[in-house]
Design a protein around this motif. Structure first.
Motif, PDB file in Angstrom:
ATOM      1  N   LEU A 253       0.834  -1.202   0.000  1.00 46.40           N
ATOM      2  CA  LEU A 253       0.000   0.000   0.000  1.00 46.40           C
ATOM      3  C   LEU A 253       0.867   1.250   0.000  1.00 46.40           C
ATOM      4  CD1 LEU A 253      -3.007  -0.729   2.402  1.00 46.40           C
ATOM      5  CD2 LEU A 253      -3.141   0.097   0.044  1.00 46.40           C
ATOM      6  N   ALA A 254       1.866   1.257   0.855  1.00 43.52           N
ATOM      7  CA  ALA A 254       2.764   2.406   0.951  1.00 43.52           C
ATOM      8  C   ALA A 254       3.556   2.587  -0.347  1.00 43.52           C
ATOM      9  CB  ALA A 254       3.713   2.231   2.141  1.00 43.52           C
ATOM     10  N   ASP A 256       2.769   1.494  -3.435  1.00 46.13           N
ATOM     11  CA  ASP A 256       1.883   1.897  -4.531  1.00 46.13           C
ATOM     12  C   ASP A 256       1.475   3.362  -4.398  1.00 46.13           C
ATOM     13  OD1 ASP A 256       2.107  -0.615  -5.495  1.00 46.13           O
ATOM     14  OD2 ASP A 256       0.084  -1.277  -4.933  1.00 46.13           O
ATOM     15  N   SER A 257       1.258   3.793  -3.149  1.00 43.72           N
ATOM     16  CA  SER A 257       0.867   5.181  -2.926  1.00 43.72           C
ATOM     17  C   SER A 257       2.014   6.130  -3.324  1.00 43.72           C
ATOM     18  CB  SER A 257       0.510   5.387  -1.453  1.00 43.72           C
ATOM     19  OG  SER A 257       0.203   6.742  -1.206  1.00 43.72           O
ATOM     20  N   ALA A 258       3.241   5.726  -2.987  1.00 44.94           N
ATOM     21  CA  ALA A 258       4.402   6.559  -3.326  1.00 44.94           C
ATOM     22  C   ALA A 258       4.617   6.640  -4.823  1.00 44.94           C
ATOM     23  CB  ALA A 258       5.637   5.997  -2.634  1.00 44.94           C
ATOM     24  N   GLY A 260       2.203   6.424  -7.023  1.00 47.16           N
ATOM     25  CA  GLY A 260       1.008   6.959  -7.662  1.00 47.16           C
ATOM     26  C   GLY A 260       0.184   5.930  -8.394  1.00 47.16           C
ATOM     27  N   GLN A 261       0.239   4.682  -7.936  1.00 50.16           N
ATOM     28  CA  GLN A 261      -0.514   3.607  -8.594  1.00 50.16           C
ATOM     29  C   GLN A 261      -1.835   3.342  -7.894  1.00 50.16           C
ATOM     30  OE1 GLN A 261       1.788   0.094  -9.388  1.00 50.16           O
ATOM     31  NE2 GLN A 261       3.646   1.265  -9.839  1.00 50.16           N
TER      32      GLN A 261
END
Length: 261
Positions: A253-254, A256-258, A260-261
């Motif tokens: 999660l972290a 993918d968030s970084a 931008g997915q």
């Protein structure tokens, strides 16, 4: 009148699973306004207009691998006859049922080639075709918006035409169940019965538009050339949620968030 934004989905499900040739009252109530409102969604293609058509392969020596054809001097594009629909071998398509030929073309060469679903290194024959007569087509590419929150008749009509364009432009694969073609084929037959010469719809794989003409003699082959697919490019849209597995959830999660997915 259009009744809901799900009209086409009910129609398509009915055609695929219940009745292929006779509509019930609900499905007829969807088809009738589609044909009626089609009068506002037409484009006239003038005689002399040049359109493009492509087919995988070429004429080469027997036993020659497709990747090797450009090293030979004897290769040629497909014949003129091959670059038009075959009368006795019309394949299933979004607009035509099996055995009923339809002339599929595109407004530019790249779109025509991409619609054949080439792979890197494959060889294609590309033709320019000249329209021999003026043809009025149902133009599914004309502006339409999709809004589930509005239930005005104007918006329901726009929603239906938006979905129809998506249905006609959906990529077609040879392994696809032929029943998936049936809903758009039925609608295409309704347009044909209404006197239109064909259908124009968006391409999902090229920047141009697709044109399918009911009269295969409406255009003639004016040129033939060979092309090789060098590099294919795709874009991907995220659909639905990501399912993370147990202990990796927080880490991914972290990450993918970084990214931008």
């Amino acid at each position: 009148m259009f009744r809901s934004s799900e009209d086409y989905e009910y129609f398509a499900d009915y055609i695929r699973r219940e009745s292929r040739y006779v509509l019930d009252a609900r499905q007829q109530a969807f088809l009738d306004p589609v044909v009626e409102t089609s009068t506002k969604r037409t484009t006239t293609i003038e005689s002399g207009q040049v359109l493009w058509r492509a087919a995988q392969g070429c004429v080469a020596e027997e036993g020659v691998h497709p990747h090797d054809v450009f090293f030979l001097e004897s290769i040629e594009p497909h014949t003129i006859e091959r670059m038009k629909p075959l009368r006795d071998r019309a394949y299933e398509g979004r607009v035509n049922p099996k055995g009923v030929p339809c002339l599929y073309m595109a407004t530019d060469a790249v779109t025509a080639m991409m619609e054949t679903r080439p792979w890197a290194g494959s060889v294609l024959t590309v033709s320019q075709l000249v329209l021999l007569k003026q043809v009025t087509v149902v133009d599914c590419t004309l502006p339409a918006t999709f809004d589930l929150d509005s239930h005005t008749q104007e918006q329901l009509e726009s929603n239906s035409w938006y979905v129809l364009n998506e249905a006609f432009s959906m990529p077609v694969f040879q392994a696809e169940d032929v029943a998936d073609y049936a809903p758009t084929q039925y609608i295409a037959e309704a347009f044909r019965a209404a006197g239109y010469g064909g259908i124009m719809y968006t391409s999902q794989v090229g920047d141009g538009k697709n044109v399918a003409l009911f009269d295969v003699h409406a255009a003639e082959v004016a040129s033939r050339q060979l092309r090789r697919a060098k590099k294919l490019s795709f874009t991907f849209a995220k659909v639905g949620a990501v399912f993370y597995e147990g202990q990796y959830r927080e880490q991914l999660l972290a990450q993918d968030s970084a990214q931008g997915q």
